[in-house]
Every structure is written in C-alpha cells, then in structure tokens.
Scaffold this motif. Structure first.
Motif, mmCIF file in Angstrom:
data_model
loop_
_atom_site.group_PDB
_atom_site.id
_atom_site.type_symbol
_atom_site.label_atom_id
_atom_site.label_comp_id
_atom_site.label_asym_id
_atom_site.label_seq_id
_atom_site.Cartn_x
_atom_site.Cartn_y
_atom_site.Cartn_z
ATOM 1 N N MET A 130 0.819 -1.194 0.000
ATOM 2 C CA MET A 130 0.000 0.000 0.000
ATOM 3 C C MET A 130 0.860 1.253 0.000
ATOM 4 O O MET A 130 0.460 2.266 -0.523
ATOM 5 C CB MET A 130 -0.933 -0.052 1.208
ATOM 6 N N GLU A 131 2.067 1.159 0.615
ATOM 7 C CA GLU A 131 2.944 2.318 0.659
ATOM 8 C C GLU A 131 3.391 2.731 -0.736
ATOM 9 O O GLU A 131 3.523 3.912 -1.015
ATOM 10 C CB GLU A 131 4.161 2.018 1.535
ATOM 11 N N THR A 132 3.629 1.753 -1.616
ATOM 12 C CA THR A 132 4.044 2.068 -2.977
ATOM 13 C C THR A 132 2.939 2.812 -3.709
ATOM 14 O O THR A 132 3.205 3.757 -4.446
ATOM 15 C CB THR A 132 4.419 0.775 -3.728
ATOM 16 N N ALA A 133 1.690 2.397 -3.478
ATOM 17 C CA ALA A 133 0.568 3.090 -4.120
ATOM 18 C C ALA A 133 0.473 4.529 -3.621
ATOM 19 O O ALA A 133 0.206 5.454 -4.391
ATOM 20 C CB ALA A 133 -0.735 2.350 -3.858
ATOM 21 N N GLY A 134 0.704 4.723 -2.323
ATOM 22 C CA GLY A 134 0.689 6.072 -1.759
ATOM 23 C C GLY A 134 1.807 6.927 -2.322
ATOM 24 O O GLY A 134 1.612 8.099 -2.647
ATOM 25 N N LEU A 135 2.999 6.333 -2.464
ATOM 26 C CA LEU A 135 4.125 7.048 -3.039
ATOM 27 C C LEU A 135 3.840 7.391 -4.496
ATOM 28 O O LEU A 135 4.113 8.506 -4.947
ATOM 29 C CB LEU A 135 5.401 6.209 -2.931
ATOM 30 N N HIS A 136 3.278 6.431 -5.226
ATOM 31 C CA HIS A 136 2.924 6.681 -6.630
ATOM 32 C C HIS A 136 1.924 7.838 -6.728
ATOM 33 O O HIS A 136 2.063 8.717 -7.580
ATOM 34 C CB HIS A 136 2.344 5.415 -7.261
ATOM 35 N N GLN A 186 2.605 11.307 -8.547
ATOM 36 C CA GLN A 186 1.720 11.681 -9.646
ATOM 37 C C GLN A 186 1.180 13.092 -9.456
ATOM 38 O O GLN A 186 0.992 13.818 -10.419
ATOM 39 C CB GLN A 186 0.579 10.673 -9.757
ATOM 40 N N GLN A 187 0.959 13.503 -8.204
ATOM 41 C CA GLN A 187 0.503 14.869 -7.940
ATOM 42 C C GLN A 187 1.576 15.880 -8.324
ATOM 43 O O GLN A 187 1.276 16.989 -8.748
ATOM 44 C CB GLN A 187 0.129 15.038 -6.458
ATOM 45 N N TRP A 188 2.826 15.490 -8.159
ATOM 46 C CA TRP A 188 3.934 16.386 -8.442
ATOM 47 C C TRP A 188 4.347 16.313 -9.909
ATOM 48 O O TRP A 188 4.516 17.328 -10.567
ATOM 49 C CB TRP A 188 5.101 16.034 -7.524
ATOM 50 N N SER A 189 4.498 15.055 -10.438
ATOM 51 C CA SER A 189 4.919 14.866 -11.828
ATOM 52 C C SER A 189 4.483 13.480 -12.290
ATOM 53 O O SER A 189 4.925 12.465 -11.749
ATOM 54 C CB SER A 189 6.437 14.992 -11.934
ATOM 55 N N GLU A 190 3.658 13.447 -13.305
ATOM 56 C CA GLU A 190 3.167 12.161 -13.807
ATOM 57 C C GLU A 190 4.309 11.339 -14.413
ATOM 58 O O GLU A 190 4.363 10.126 -14.259
ATOM 59 C CB GLU A 190 2.056 12.369 -14.836
ATOM 60 N N ALA A 191 5.234 11.998 -15.070
ATOM 61 C CA ALA A 191 6.370 11.293 -15.670
ATOM 62 C C ALA A 191 7.221 10.632 -14.579
ATOM 63 O O ALA A 191 7.644 9.482 -14.717
ATOM 64 C CB ALA A 191 7.214 12.255 -16.495
ATOM 65 N N LEU A 192 7.464 11.344 -13.490
ATOM 66 C CA LEU A 192 8.243 10.797 -12.382
ATOM 67 C C LEU A 192 7.520 9.608 -11.746
ATOM 68 O O LEU A 192 8.156 8.627 -11.350
ATOM 69 C CB LEU A 192 8.505 11.887 -11.337
ATOM 70 N N ALA A 193 6.210 9.662 -11.661
ATOM 71 C CA ALA A 193 5.434 8.554 -11.106
ATOM 72 C C ALA A 193 5.598 7.299 -11.972
ATOM 73 O O ALA A 193 5.770 6.194 -11.446
ATOM 74 C CB ALA A 193 3.962 8.938 -10.996
ATOM 75 N N TRP A 194 5.572 7.465 -13.286
ATOM 76 C CA TRP A 194 5.727 6.314 -14.177
ATOM 77 C C TRP A 194 7.157 5.791 -14.173
ATOM 78 O O TRP A 194 7.388 4.583 -14.284
ATOM 79 C CB TRP A 194 5.240 6.640 -15.574
#
Length: 141
Positions: free
Chosen positions: A1-7, A11-19
């Motif tokens: 669940m922590e990975t989903a929270g980090l993602h 994603q709020q900051w940068s979608e490219a960084l999330a991917w």
C-alpha cells in the motif's frame, strides 16, 4: 500500500516521475526473481582441481584446491553482525552458515558492478554438508 501512496504523491507532483518510479519498481521485482533463480541455477561446484563458489550471478570465486588451508565449522553470524572485509559470505544472511574455508593466499573476488575484493576466507552453506566436507577434505589432503 505504501508504494501506491508514493505513486499517488509522485503523480501529484509529476506524472512522468510517477511512471519512472513504476518502471524502477517492476525492474527491482524482476531483478529479485532473477537473483533467486540464479542461486538455484548456479550452484557451488567442486571440480577436480578447484572449488567454484558463487553467490548467484552477483559474484564468483574460483579457489584452487591447493590454496585451501583448512575447512571448519562456521560460527553463526547474527543478522546485523558485520563480517571481516576479507571474508566472502556465500550464503543468504537469514540462513545458518555451515563451513568456513581459510585460504593460504588471498584471492581476488570479482563481484557485481565491477566490485573487486581480496578474500582470505569463505563462509558458505551447501545442500549436502557431510558429503561436501568429506570430499573436500579428501581432495585437499
């Protein structure tokens, strides 16, 4: 669940960084699966004139049998305990080691990412300890 929270936060900051984070996580999972399989597919081998000690695909040490000084029962190493810099720990740290092999002359260990290290002792664990010890002692005497 922590990975989903980090993602979600990335994603709020940068979608490219999330991917990019997702790609690194998938790579890490695949690396761990490959490493686990390499332990099974790359065993420790006792050849005619040498002992080949491998820690999966991460490192390999070829020990000429003439360079083995002694083989003895390994002392139990606690999980967080540090080993000597000249010792090659060729087993999972959650297991109990079985043997300590002392070398007459240090050898160069070539490890992952080009790491090189001088080794004078090897601590390892094998599948059939009694047969391994008997055969290794027979060959080094």
């Amino acid at each position: 669940m922590e990975t989903a929270g980090l993602h979600f936060l990335l994603q709020q900051w940068s979608e490219a960084l999330a991917w990019i984070s997702v790609v690194f996580n998938v790579y890490a999972i695949l690396y761990m699966i490959a490493l686990n399989n390499s332990f099974r597919c790359l065993p420790i081998l006792l050849k005619e004139d040498r002992l080949i000690v491998r820690l999966g695909f991460q490192s390999r040490l070829d020990i000429p049998l003439s360079n083995i000084e002694s083989i003895s029962q390994a002392k139990s190493v606690l999980f967080g305990e540090k080993a000597s810099k000249e010792t090659f720990l060729a087993y999972f740290r959650v297991d109990t080691p079985q043997f300590e092999i002392r070398l007459k002359k240090p050898l160069l260990l070539k490890g992952a990412c080009g790491m090189k290290k001088s080794i004078s002792a090897v601590i390892l664990r094998v599948d059939h300890p009694h047969e391994f010890a008997a055969e290794l002692n027979r060959r080094i005497e």
